[in-house]
Design a protein around this motif. Structure first.
Motif, PDB file in Angstrom:
ATOM      1  N   UNK A   1       0.880  -1.118  -0.044  1.00 45.03           N
ATOM      2  CA  UNK A   1      -0.067   0.026   0.122  1.00 45.03           C
ATOM      3  C   UNK A   1       0.785   1.373   0.017  1.00 45.03           C
ATOM      4  N   UNK A   2       2.106   1.092   0.642  1.00 46.38           N
ATOM      5  CA  UNK A   2       2.909   2.518   0.693  1.00 46.38           C
ATOM      6  C   UNK A   2       3.328   2.816  -0.797  1.00 46.38           C
ATOM      7  N   UNK A   3       3.545   1.876  -1.699  1.00 46.99           N
ATOM      8  CA  UNK A   3       3.834   2.210  -3.147  1.00 46.99           C
ATOM      9  C   UNK A   3       2.587   3.164  -3.775  1.00 46.99           C
ATOM     10  N   UNK A   4       1.255   2.694  -3.368  1.00 40.83           N
ATOM     11  CA  UNK A   4       0.174   3.202  -3.819  1.00 40.83           C
ATOM     12  C   UNK A   4       0.482   4.761  -3.479  1.00 40.83           C
ATOM     13  N   UNK A   5       0.485   4.905  -2.113  1.00 40.99           N
ATOM     14  CA  UNK A   5       0.640   6.226  -1.594  1.00 40.99           C
ATOM     15  C   UNK A   5       1.671   7.123  -2.297  1.00 40.99           C
TER      16      UNK A   5
ATOM     17  N   UNK B   1      -4.142  10.057   8.311  1.00 39.89           N
ATOM     18  CA  UNK B   1      -3.349   9.043   8.811  1.00 39.89           C
ATOM     19  C   UNK B   1      -4.034   8.775  10.239  1.00 39.89           C
ATOM     20  N   UNK B   2      -4.629   9.916  10.691  1.00 42.97           N
ATOM     21  CA  UNK B   2      -5.496   9.413  11.893  1.00 42.97           C
ATOM     22  C   UNK B   2      -6.579   8.878  11.711  1.00 42.97           C
ATOM     23  N   UNK B   3      -7.228   8.825  10.727  1.00 40.91           N
ATOM     24  CA  UNK B   3      -8.409   8.124  10.493  1.00 40.91           C
ATOM     25  C   UNK B   3      -8.144   6.710  10.177  1.00 40.91           C
ATOM     26  N   UNK B   4      -6.997   6.448   9.381  1.00 49.08           N
ATOM     27  CA  UNK B   4      -6.660   5.259   9.045  1.00 49.08           C
ATOM     28  C   UNK B   4      -6.356   4.328  10.337  1.00 49.08           C
ATOM     29  N   UNK B   5      -5.353   4.949  11.114  1.00 49.47           N
ATOM     30  CA  UNK B   5      -5.181   4.205  12.542  1.00 49.47           C
ATOM     31  C   UNK B   5      -6.189   4.041  13.312  1.00 49.47           C
ATOM     32  N   UNK B   6      -7.242   5.110  13.460  1.00 48.34           N
ATOM     33  CA  UNK B   6      -8.270   4.808  14.261  1.00 48.34           C
ATOM     34  C   UNK B   6      -9.351   3.783  13.731  1.00 48.34           C
ATOM     35  N   UNK B   7      -9.473   3.810  12.366  1.00 50.21           N
ATOM     36  CA  UNK B   7     -10.309   2.906  11.578  1.00 50.21           C
ATOM     37  C   UNK B   7      -9.856   1.256  11.912  1.00 50.21           C
TER      38      UNK B   7
ATOM     39  N   UNK C   1      -4.892   0.464   3.466  1.00 52.53           N
ATOM     40  CA  UNK C   1      -5.234   2.106   3.352  1.00 52.53           C
ATOM     41  C   UNK C   1      -4.077   2.699   4.458  1.00 52.53           C
ATOM     42  N   UNK C   2      -3.882   2.025   5.450  1.00 55.23           N
ATOM     43  CA  UNK C   2      -2.924   2.719   6.328  1.00 55.23           C
ATOM     44  C   UNK C   2      -1.588   2.753   5.747  1.00 55.23           C
ATOM     45  N   UNK C   3      -1.259   1.699   4.976  1.00 58.73           N
ATOM     46  CA  UNK C   3       0.037   1.812   4.304  1.00 58.73           C
ATOM     47  C   UNK C   3       0.286   2.600   3.282  1.00 58.73           C
ATOM     48  N   UNK C   4      -1.022   3.107   2.379  1.00 57.24           N
ATOM     49  CA  UNK C   4      -1.095   3.954   1.326  1.00 57.24           C
ATOM     50  C   UNK C   4      -0.688   5.547   2.120  1.00 57.24           C
ATOM     51  N   UNK C   5      -1.358   5.633   3.395  1.00 55.28           N
ATOM     52  CA  UNK C   5      -1.141   6.880   3.881  1.00 55.28           C
ATOM     53  C   UNK C   5       0.301   7.210   4.304  1.00 55.28           C
ATOM     54  N   UNK C   6       0.836   6.151   4.747  1.00 59.87           N
ATOM     55  CA  UNK C   6       2.261   6.110   5.310  1.00 59.87           C
ATOM     56  C   UNK C   6       3.202   6.395   4.004  1.00 59.87           C
TER      57      UNK C   6
END
Length: 394
Positions: free
Chosen positions: A258-262, A286-292, A309-314
């Motif tokens: 997912x990081x590659x996508x981000x 980032x806050x939303x992804x962690x909280x979700x 999604x968390x990886x993409x934001x990261x």
């Protein structure tokens, strides 16, 4: 091939190799290290994390040297230092020697990892830096893909000490000559100690002492801490939600993908948003992804999607950090300013693996830990918004 493009290709090669040997080989070799030496996994990991903290602190003078001397000399010297440090890790007869070798490796990391490469590409590519930085981080993202199985194979055949000796040889053969021969584009020397009239400045640049700089650095430090702590504790969180160990591990791998996508998305995002707008937006995401991920009970497919999604934001936040300084204070003294800017961020990512587990133990659950991490990143979004308004901190 032009000098700038040759430098980009060279840095892609050396970033994959440096990250693969100095960072991603360790978690693969950890079990063999503890089995062979009798050191606890906690102690061995502490030595590795101490090296990363040294990297954060050494990044400040290294940033100054980059502006003054240029990336060819600094990154080649870092590669030269990394080789005996890796040999020292391999041959360490005692834990203190193992720790000392990792501290030296940390000093080398500060000169060969992302911060130095970002400084080089930012100065050389100027307004075209986002595309160059995106290319670099996309290719460097392959470091774990290539070096995790390679290290595992070497450990199986040669043991962990033999594996590290081979990897040290790889560093010597690849990174030293590539840094020395490809980072040859013209470099305008910048001495941060002098004004245009030749008078000495304060050792700490005025930008670094500004409320905007401090707030923005703090915001991205909190964000990086939250993202890394969440990413590196995702397996116990998911197994606690009923996923098998295999599926949880697969989810972690997909988080990395997912990081590659981000990183791919960041370029178009940067073209359509202001620096402050995308900073606040990505931190809020980032806050939303962690909280979700912390709150979602299931089903498994939703949990896996949340991990991606968390990886993409990261991944997007890696480029946000790389461009934050140049977007606001220009590229002329990027090495010096980014050295100060990134030091607490690097330290936070070094402490995140331990801190994420410690938070979970302290509150009694990984879900609770994710809640605290979310709160911290929400505070980071507020700091970033305030930095955007250029108000002094009180």
């Amino acid at each position: 091939m032009g000098a700038e493009r040759r430098a980009l290709v060279g840095l892609c090669v050396t970033q994959v190799t440096s990250w693969g040997v100095l960072y991603y080989a360790f978690p693969v070799a950890l079990a063999a290290i503890t089995a062979d030496t009798g050191w606890s996994a906690t102690a061995a990991t502490a030595a590795f994390s101490a090296g990363l903290v040294v990297s954060a602190l050494a990044g400040i003078p290294v940033g100054r040297w980059l502006d003054l001397l240029g990336p060819r000399r600094v990154m080649t010297a870092g590669s030269v230092l990394a080789v005996p440090a890796t040999v020292g890790i391999a041959l360490a007869p005692t834990y203190p020697a193992f720790l000392a070798a990792w501290l030296v490796a940390g000093a080398a990391m500060s000169a060969v990892f992302y911060q130095a490469a970002f400084a080089a590409l930012t100065r050389w590519y100027g307004d075209r830096r986002v595309r160059a930085l995106t290319t670099l981080t996309l290719v460097a993202g392959l470091a774990s893909t290539l070096f995790a199985p390679l290290t595992h194979a070497l450990v199986e055949v040669l043991g962990w000490r033999g594996a590290y000796l081979v990897l040290a040889g790889g560093l010597a053969v690849v990174t030293i000559p590539v840094h020395a021969t490809t980072l040859t584009a013209p470099w305008a020397r910048v001495d941060h100690r002098e004004t245009s009239a030749g008078r000495r400045r304060s050792r700490v640049p005025a930008e670094v002492r500004s409320g905007q700089f401090l707030a923005l650095s703090a915001a991205l430090t909190l964000t990086a801490f939250g993202l890394y702590a969440a990413s590196l504790t995702v397996i116990p969180l998911l197994t606690g939600r009923g996923l098998s160990a295999s599926l949880a591990a697969t989810s972690l791998g997909l988080l990395g993908a997912g990081q590659l996508l981000g990183r791919v998305v960041y370029g178009p995002l940067a073209a359509r948003t202001t620096p402050n707008g995308r900073t606040v937006g990505l931190i809020a995401a980032s806050a939303f992804a962690i909280g979700l991920l912390g709150a979602l009970p299931g089903p498994p497919v939703a949990l896996v999607a949340a991990a991606v999604a968390l990886g993409a934001v990261r991944g997007a936040c890696t480029l946000l950090q790389a461009t934050a300084v140049a977007d606001r204070w220009g590229t002329a003294r990027y090495g010096t300013l980014s050295g100060y800017f990134a030091a607490p961020i690097t330290a936070a990512t070094a402490l995140a693996p331990w801190a994420g587990t410690a938070l979970a133990e302290g509150v009694g659950s990984y879900a609770g830990a994710f809640g605290l991490l979310t709160t911290g990143v929400v505070a980071a979004a507020a700091l970033a918004w305030r930095a955007g308004r250029r108000l002094p901190l009180r």
